[in-house]
Design an enzyme around this catalytic site. Sequence first.
Site, PDB file in Angstrom:
ATOM      1  N   ARG A  14       0.840  -1.186   0.000  1.00  0.00           N
ATOM      2  CA  ARG A  14       0.000   0.000   0.000  1.00  0.00           C
ATOM      3  C   ARG A  14       0.883   1.247   0.000  1.00  0.00           C
ATOM      4  O   ARG A  14       2.094   1.149   0.185  1.00  0.00           O
ATOM      5  CB  ARG A  14      -0.946   0.004   1.206  1.00  0.00           C
ATOM      6  N   GLY A  15       0.226   2.422  -0.150  1.00  0.00           N
ATOM      7  CA  GLY A  15       0.987   3.659  -0.270  1.00  0.00           C
ATOM      8  C   GLY A  15       1.214   3.926  -1.744  1.00  0.00           C
ATOM      9  O   GLY A  15       1.589   3.013  -2.507  1.00  0.00           O
ATOM     10  N   ALA A  16       0.967   5.168  -2.178  1.00  0.00           N
ATOM     11  CA  ALA A  16       0.911   5.461  -3.615  1.00  0.00           C
ATOM     12  C   ALA A  16       2.174   5.040  -4.393  1.00  0.00           C
ATOM     13  O   ALA A  16       2.066   4.301  -5.385  1.00  0.00           O
ATOM     14  CB  ALA A  16       0.596   6.948  -3.811  1.00  0.00           C
TER      15      ALA A  16
ATOM     16  N   ASN B 249      -5.611  12.225   0.144  1.00  0.00           N
ATOM     17  CA  ASN B 249      -4.729  11.438   1.005  1.00  0.00           C
ATOM     18  C   ASN B 249      -5.601  10.720   2.029  1.00  0.00           C
ATOM     19  O   ASN B 249      -6.828  10.873   2.042  1.00  0.00           O
ATOM     20  CB  ASN B 249      -3.686  12.325   1.685  1.00  0.00           C
ATOM     21  N   LYS B 250      -4.978   9.936   2.868  1.00  0.00           N
ATOM     22  CA  LYS B 250      -5.692   9.110   3.837  1.00  0.00           C
ATOM     23  C   LYS B 250      -6.765   9.900   4.586  1.00  0.00           C
ATOM     24  O   LYS B 250      -6.527  11.041   4.983  1.00  0.00           O
ATOM     25  CB  LYS B 250      -4.671   8.515   4.812  1.00  0.00           C
TER      26      LYS B 250
ATOM     27  N   ASP C 295      -2.062  10.600  -2.306  1.00  0.00           N
ATOM     28  CA  ASP C 295      -2.383   9.532  -3.267  1.00  0.00           C
ATOM     29  C   ASP C 295      -2.594  10.099  -4.653  1.00  0.00           C
ATOM     30  O   ASP C 295      -2.396   9.417  -5.659  1.00  0.00           O
ATOM     31  CB  ASP C 295      -3.600   8.751  -2.790  1.00  0.00           C
TER      32      ASP C 295
HETATM   33  O1  MRU Z   1      -4.888   3.129   2.024  1.00  0.00           O
HETATM   34  P1  MRU Z   1      -3.402   3.350   1.993  1.00  0.00           P
HETATM   35  O2  MRU Z   1      -2.734   2.843   3.218  1.00  0.00           O
HETATM   36  O3  MRU Z   1      -2.786   2.835   0.720  1.00  0.00           O
HETATM   37  O4  MRU Z   1      -3.238   4.923   1.998  1.00  0.00           O
HETATM   38  C1  MRU Z   1      -1.948   5.460   1.893  1.00  0.00           C
HETATM   39  C2  MRU Z   1      -1.902   6.925   2.063  1.00  0.00           C
HETATM   40  O5  MRU Z   1      -2.905   7.597   2.175  1.00  0.00           O
HETATM   41  C3  MRU Z   1      -0.545   7.569   2.035  1.00  0.00           C
HETATM   42  O6  MRU Z   1      -0.542   8.710   2.834  1.00  0.00           O
HETATM   43  C4  MRU Z   1      -0.201   7.966   0.599  1.00  0.00           C
HETATM   44  O7  MRU Z   1      -0.318   6.873  -0.269  1.00  0.00           O
HETATM   45  C5  MRU Z   1       1.146   8.535   0.490  1.00  0.00           C
HETATM   46  S1  MRU Z   1       2.345   7.270   0.723  1.00  0.00           S
HETATM   47  C6  MRU Z   1       3.864   7.846   0.550  1.00  0.00           C
END
Ligand code: MRU
Length: 333
Positions: free
Chosen positions: A44-46, A240-241, A230
Amino acid sequence: MRTLDWVDGAIELVDQTKLPQEVEILRLTEVPDLVAAIKRLSVRGAPALGVAGAYGVALAATVNDPATDRAAFDAAVASIRDARPTAVNLARMVDRVTPLADGGVEALLAEADRIRDEELAASLAMGERGADLVRELVGGDAPIRAMTICNTGGLATVERGTALAVIQTLHERGELAEALPVETRPLLQGGRLTTWELQQMGAPHRLLVDSAGPFLLARGAADVVLIGADRVAANGDTANKIGSFSLALGAANAGVPFLVVAPESTVDLDTPDGDAIEIEDRGPEEVASVRGVPVAPPGTPGVNPAFDVTPVGLVTALVTDERVVRFDDGEAL
Ligand code: MRU
């Protein structure tokens, strides 16, 4: 540590659903297993999703040779591309690698390696640039107290991270008083993953519940809020989250700088503004339970947006691997 890579014909990654209790390496040799891993947030994470998607196309080509069964290859690639909708990196990197399919697995892998290396370099650049900007905005020479959300470290990017790379760089420079991660309900990426990474780097930190963030900002507990992204739309609105928007409102209320730290690979000029960003809804089960333990009566309906959109008017600046965009000074993407 590198949290995701191509190893001997398969994708290997740290299973983020198991942290912090176990550090388990998942070895993925089939596309449906990769898609399932993306959907359940094992990866996970962009930026990490972008790298996983790129290697996923190579994996698809090892299973369904595009030269002999193009339809099966295309269907496998589409399943990876559509596994999660909000982070632009996933679809973007799948689309970047796929046109090289005629060159075979080696050509696909070479491009996926390039994407991985670009993200590694981007993390280092964002860390340095972000730490410089934080010092400039906060002023003085007192150590920095930085609030953050979700997990934006090496787990989310392959190595080091985005917002957490800034915190790591401040720590390495001896300029971090403490990091203040919010736990990040419902899946607790802040509580489970960011604390784990902060422990690994030996950085001082205290964990807080999500709802404490805006109040603690109002009480002067942090000098800066640092988040990842994201998708950053062309006008600077930032997905973002879920919970990022609340922190942005809290930061504006407290007069604290609110910085988005994201690589250029997350900036999406084809999306005009935040209203055009598709927000993943992950269903009620994650809200009604915590790590499998029910916290609501059985069958409780719920709404579960995984992300929110912070309007650009609440963002002080965007830090990428190439530039700083000072929205507060009227700069634009
Ligand atoms: O649902 P997730 O855990 O994939 O969400 C991730 C986020 O919101 C992060 O803040 C975002 O991807 C940036 S990661 C460097």
